[in-house]
Every structure is written in structure tokens, then in C-alpha cells.
Write an enzyme that holds these catalytic residues in place. Sequence first.
Site, PDB file in Angstrom:
ATOM      1  N   HIS A  42      -3.277   6.922   2.675  1.00 27.86           N
ATOM      2  CA  HIS A  42      -3.636   5.538   2.981  1.00 27.86           C
ATOM      3  C   HIS A  42      -5.012   5.450   3.627  1.00 27.86           C
ATOM      4  O   HIS A  42      -5.754   4.480   3.428  1.00 27.86           O
ATOM      5  CB  HIS A  42      -2.572   4.933   3.901  1.00 27.86           C
ATOM      6  N   ARG A  53       0.403   8.476   5.139  1.00 34.56           N
ATOM      7  CA  ARG A  53      -0.603   7.899   6.032  1.00 34.56           C
ATOM      8  C   ARG A  53      -1.985   8.500   5.764  1.00 34.56           C
ATOM      9  O   ARG A  53      -2.999   7.791   5.819  1.00 34.56           O
ATOM     10  CB  ARG A  53      -0.201   8.141   7.483  1.00 34.56           C
ATOM     11  N   SER A  87       0.830  -1.202   0.000  1.00 39.98           N
ATOM     12  CA  SER A  87       0.000   0.000   0.000  1.00 39.98           C
ATOM     13  C   SER A  87       0.863   1.250   0.000  1.00 39.98           C
ATOM     14  O   SER A  87       0.667   2.176  -0.808  1.00 39.98           O
ATOM     15  CB  SER A  87      -0.919   0.006   1.224  1.00 39.98           C
TER      16      SER A  87
END
Length: 212
Positions: A42, A39, A16
Amino acid sequence: MAAGYITDPAEIYRQSFATIRAEADLSRFDAATAQVVVRMIHACGMTDLTADVVVSGDFATAGQLSLQKGGAVICDVEMVRHGIIKRLLPADNPVICALSAPRVADLAREAGTTRSAAQVELWDAYLEGAVVVIGNAPTALFRLLERIDQGAPKPAAIIGAPVGFVGAVESKDALVANSRGVPFIAVKGRRGGSAIAAAALNGLAAGLEGHG
């Protein structure tokens, strides 16, 4: 069990993050900030989020130093609080949301405002040196800026990512235009949300542990 999909958590994270770094333009961010932005992407699945991210140059340094010193993490809603990965926090940092505190409903009624904004009146004891994480309520971000103007303690950093159609754009524009000297990261426009805001905090904390 159906075949053909990845089940190893570490490999899922690795792939990812590798995909995000391959597809997102992170070139204008320093390494610590890039990890925070990765992050955030994500959490929402949108690699074009980088175009809407505005960050002060000292945000990552200030935010990580706050966490290392045991500063509080102050959240506008429970969804943000529950999104914080506490095992990443380096100093058993308190994670606070005052939205359901007994006085908040009365304060909101007296002031003619939202409970999200009213709770900010209860943050003063924790604000100095804290990281404030706002992912839902524009009124909380507006009120935080007002309280700083009124002499409330300054947090170490602000994560400003309220989502929505009423006040979200304007509250983040106000933060970007004048953060009152507080380091910040913001997601301009309507996008944002609790998951993105919590992910930004987790990115700061993960950077201290050297996680990808």
C-alpha cells in the site's frame, strides 16, 4: 468539487487493501505477516513487491510481542519515524531516531562513516526487545549487525528495507544470510524506502488492533 472520485477515507482504505489482496500473491505468508506485507505494498503501489519480501517465520509474532510489551521502535531516519502511526502503538512505545543527536556528527567523523551508521552506537540503551526499522540507510543496517556481533543487546525484530544503489542490496543480503538469531523482514534488491519500512511497522501494530 469535481465529481467521480471516492472521498470517504474508510472506503479508500477498504478498496485499496481489497485490490492488493486480489492482485498480490500472499499465499506464502501467514495471516499476520500478510497484513504487514499488504501495508508495505500500500505504501509503494507495487503488488509485485511480494517476490522480494523475505521474512523469518517468527517475525510477526516477535514484533507484535515487542510492541505489546512496550518495546522501543528505533528508526534510522526521521522520515521513518514520522511515518509511524503512533495511535496504533499499543503501549505508548517510544519511537526513537538518534540521527540528529549532538554526538553523532563527531562519532561519524571519528569513525570515518556515515551519521546513519554512527547513530547506532547510541542505540544500545533501547535495543533490547526493540523493533528496529531501517528504511533508508544501508550503513545503519550493516552497523547494527556488526554491533550485535560485538555484544550489543539484540532487538526483538528487524525491519530491513533500505533503498538505493550503493550497499542497499548487500546490507539486506547480509541480514537474510545471518540475522544473528533476530526475527526479521527484508525487501531484497534495490527497492525499499522509508514509507515501506514505516508501513511494515504500522502493519504489525495494526494487527494487534485487528485492523485490516
